[in-house]
Motif scaffolding. Structure first.
Motif, PDB file in Angstrom:
ATOM      1  N   HIS A 100      14.158 134.685  32.162  1.00 11.21           N
ATOM      2  CA  HIS A 100      14.523 134.882  33.560  1.00 11.21           C
ATOM      3  C   HIS A 100      15.814 134.186  33.946  1.00 11.21           C
ATOM      4  O   HIS A 100      16.259 134.322  35.080  1.00 11.21           O
ATOM      5  CB  HIS A 100      13.401 134.365  34.469  1.00 11.21           C
ATOM      6  CG  HIS A 100      12.209 135.256  34.484  1.00 11.21           C
ATOM      7  ND1 HIS A 100      12.119 136.344  35.296  1.00 11.21           N
ATOM      8  CD2 HIS A 100      11.079 135.237  33.763  1.00 11.21           C
ATOM      9  CE1 HIS A 100      10.965 136.954  35.104  1.00 11.21           C
ATOM     10  NE2 HIS A 100      10.308 136.308  34.173  1.00 11.21           N
ATOM     11  N   ILE A 101      16.364 133.390  33.046  1.00 15.24           N
ATOM     12  CA  ILE A 101      17.564 132.645  33.443  1.00 15.24           C
ATOM     13  C   ILE A 101      18.731 132.828  32.497  1.00 15.24           C
ATOM     14  O   ILE A 101      19.770 132.223  32.696  1.00 15.24           O
ATOM     15  CB  ILE A 101      17.272 131.129  33.560  1.00 15.24           C
ATOM     16  CG1 ILE A 101      16.765 130.576  32.231  1.00 15.24           C
ATOM     17  CG2 ILE A 101      16.300 130.818  34.678  1.00 15.24           C
ATOM     18  CD1 ILE A 101      16.741 129.064  32.195  1.00 15.24           C
ATOM     19  N   PHE A 102      18.598 133.669  31.448  1.00 16.91           N
ATOM     20  CA  PHE A 102      19.660 133.631  30.446  1.00 16.91           C
ATOM     21  C   PHE A 102      20.984 134.174  30.959  1.00 16.91           C
ATOM     22  O   PHE A 102      22.049 133.761  30.498  1.00 16.91           O
ATOM     23  CB  PHE A 102      19.225 134.330  29.141  1.00 16.91           C
ATOM     24  CG  PHE A 102      19.303 135.824  29.158  1.00 16.91           C
ATOM     25  CD1 PHE A 102      18.274 136.565  29.669  1.00 16.91           C
ATOM     26  CD2 PHE A 102      20.401 136.479  28.641  1.00 16.91           C
ATOM     27  CE1 PHE A 102      18.334 137.945  29.674  1.00 16.91           C
ATOM     28  CE2 PHE A 102      20.469 137.857  28.644  1.00 16.91           C
ATOM     29  CZ  PHE A 102      19.431 138.596  29.170  1.00 16.91           C
ATOM     30  N   LEU A 103      20.948 135.057  31.967  1.00 19.21           N
ATOM     31  CA  LEU A 103      22.217 135.503  32.558  1.00 19.21           C
ATOM     32  C   LEU A 103      22.891 134.350  33.298  1.00 19.21           C
ATOM     33  O   LEU A 103      24.113 134.177  33.231  1.00 19.21           O
ATOM     34  CB  LEU A 103      21.972 136.671  33.511  1.00 19.21           C
ATOM     35  CG  LEU A 103      21.774 138.035  32.855  1.00 19.21           C
ATOM     36  CD1 LEU A 103      21.496 139.087  33.908  1.00 19.21           C
ATOM     37  CD2 LEU A 103      23.028 138.420  32.076  1.00 19.21           C
ATOM     38  N   LEU A 104      22.063 133.550  33.995  1.00 17.11           N
ATOM     39  CA  LEU A 104      22.625 132.387  34.691  1.00 17.11           C
ATOM     40  C   LEU A 104      23.250 131.417  33.703  1.00 17.11           C
ATOM     41  O   LEU A 104      24.324 130.854  33.942  1.00 17.11           O
ATOM     42  CB  LEU A 104      21.527 131.678  35.485  1.00 17.11           C
ATOM     43  CG  LEU A 104      20.859 132.495  36.584  1.00 17.11           C
ATOM     44  CD1 LEU A 104      19.727 131.724  37.207  1.00 17.11           C
ATOM     45  CD2 LEU A 104      21.874 132.851  37.644  1.00 17.11           C
ATOM     46  N   VAL A 105      22.564 131.227  32.560  1.00 17.15           N
ATOM     47  CA  VAL A 105      23.108 130.341  31.529  1.00 17.15           C
ATOM     48  C   VAL A 105      24.448 130.861  31.037  1.00 17.15           C
ATOM     49  O   VAL A 105      25.408 130.093  30.869  1.00 17.15           O
ATOM     50  CB  VAL A 105      22.109 130.202  30.369  1.00 17.15           C
ATOM     51  CG1 VAL A 105      22.732 129.471  29.197  1.00 17.15           C
ATOM     52  CG2 VAL A 105      20.861 129.480  30.817  1.00 17.15           C
TER      53      VAL A 105
ATOM     54  N   ALA B 168      22.702 137.351  41.192  1.00 16.23           N
ATOM     55  CA  ALA B 168      23.256 135.991  41.265  1.00 16.23           C
ATOM     56  C   ALA B 168      24.317 135.781  40.193  1.00 16.23           C
ATOM     57  O   ALA B 168      25.389 135.226  40.467  1.00 16.23           O
ATOM     58  CB  ALA B 168      22.132 134.961  41.113  1.00 16.23           C
ATOM     59  N   ALA B 169      24.024 136.253  38.972  1.00 19.88           N
ATOM     60  CA  ALA B 169      24.995 136.079  37.884  1.00 19.88           C
ATOM     61  C   ALA B 169      26.255 136.890  38.162  1.00 19.88           C
ATOM     62  O   ALA B 169      27.375 136.440  37.898  1.00 19.88           O
ATOM     63  CB  ALA B 169      24.370 136.493  36.559  1.00 19.88           C
TER      64      ALA B 169
END
Lengths: 155, 155, 155
Positions: A8-13, A77-78
Motif C-alpha cells: 500500500h505504500i510502495f509508490l510513496l516510497v 498522493a504519489a
C-alpha cells in the motif's frame, strides 16, 4: 505481514526516493558552486538560499504526502508528489539562472500541498463517517481524488 | 486492511495537519515581512531566524511524536503534540513582538519532547517485556501515559 | 494488531530516538556557544553552520532509513542508521575543534545513504518480482543486505 502494508505504500516510497535523489542533486550543486566561485559569492549565496528554501519545506511535503497516501490512496498522493518535485526542480533551476528572478519561494507548490492536505482531511472524514454510519464512500472518494489529481497538471 | 492501521493513527495525522497549517502561517508571515519592510531589515531578520529555529526542530518533533504514537498509544502523543504546537505558536508570536525577547529557542518545548521521548522508550521496553515474559502491561502503561499527559498543561 | 507492526519497526524507532538525542546534543552545543562567546562570533558561526548542515540532511536520512527498514528488513537499516549517526558525530566534533577543517559537509555519510537507498530499490524490486512471478527472494535478499551492512564499517 508487513509486506501487505508495503504493497500500500510502495509508490510513496518511490516518490520519496526520487525526492532524495533531487536533494542530493541540489546539495551537489551548492557544493560545486561553493568550491568553484570563491570570488563570486553572490552566486553561492543565491544557490545556498534556494537550497535552504527547498529544504525548509521538505519535511512538510513528506509529512503531507505520506498522510494523504495512508489515509486515502497512494496513487493520487504519489502523483501529486511527482508534480511537486517537478515544481521544485523548476524553481531551483530558475533561481540558479537569473538574479532578477527573486521569488520568495517559501510557498512554491502551494496548489499541490493544498491538494494533498485536502486528501488527508477527506480521508479522515471518511473514516469517521464509516465509524458512525457504516457507509463506505472510500471507493467513490478515491476515484474522485485520482481524477482530481490530473487537474494539477493544468498550469 | 490499511484502514485498520489508519484507525490507530488518525489523531496523529490530524496533529500533523495542524502543524502543517502552522508552518504555512509562519511562512506567510516571513514572506509578508520580507515584502513590506525592505528598509527595516532587522524585523525581517528576526522573523526569518525564528522561522528557521521552528523549522529546525520540526523533523525531530514529527519523528518523536509518530514514534510515541505508534509504540504506545496515539491519544496522549497527539495531545502532547498539540501542547507543543501551542508552545511553538507562543514562541513565534512572542519573538515577532519584541526585540528584547531573544530566547535562543533551539530547545523550546523541551518538556513536551522529553515526555514523547519517554513514551517511546516505555513503549519499546513494554514490547520487549511482552516478548520475554508474556505479561502485557500495555493497558496500565497507556492509562498512566494518558494521565501524565495532562500534567503537561501545568506551566 | 498494531503491536505486530511495531515488532517490525522497533529497531528503527530506537535509532530514531538516538538521533533525536544527538540533535538535542547539537542544539545544546550551539546554545552554549552562543551564550558564552559573545565576542568570539566566528566560533558560534562555525558551530551554527555545522548544526545547520546536519539538520539539513536529517529529514532525508530519516526518510531513507524508514523506507529501507519498511521495504526490506529493519536490522540492516537500523545498523546503517547507527553508522550514519557515528559519522555525523565525528563530523560535528571535528568541525567544532578546528577552523582549518572546513569540509562542505552537505553530503557527509554519502556511502551510508547510498546503501540505504539501494536497500529501498531492492525491496521495491523484490515486491514487484513477487507480484509478477510469485517467487519470493526476500529471505535471500535480506541475508545479503545484512551481510553487506557489515561492509559499511570499513573506513
Amino acid at each position: 505481514m508487513l509486506s501487505v502494508v508495503v504493497e500500500h505504500i510502495f509508490l510513496l516510497v518511490l516518490v520519496t526516493l526520487i525526492s532524495v535523489l533531487q536533494n542530493a542533486f541540489f546539495a551537489t550543486k551548492v557544493e560545486r558552486e561553493g568550491k568553484e566561485h570563491h570570488a563570486n559569492t553572490s552566486a553561492f549565496e543565491r544557490v545556498s538560499c534556494t537550497n535552504r528554501n527547498c529544504m525548509d519545506s521538505y519535511p512538510t511535503f513528506l509529512a503531507v504526502m505520506w498522510c494523504a497516501g495512508l489515509c486515502l490512496n497512494q496513487a493520487p498522493a504519489a502523483f501529486a508528489g511527482l508534480v511537486y518535485l517537478g515544481a521544485r526542480q523548476k524553481y531551483f533551476v530558475g533561481y540558479m539562472g537569473q538574479t532578477s528572478q527573486s521569488t520568495p519561494g517559501f510557498l512554491f507548490g502551494k496548489r499541490v500541498l493544498s491538494f494533498l492536505f485536502l486528501m488527508c482531511i477527506v480521508g479522515i472524514f471518511n473514516l469517521l463517517l464509516v465509524r458512525c454510519f457504516g457507509n463506505d464512500f472510500k471507493d467513490t472518494v478515491e476515484t474522485i481524488a485520482t481524477a482530481a489529481s490530473a487537474l494539477l497538471l493544468i498550469p
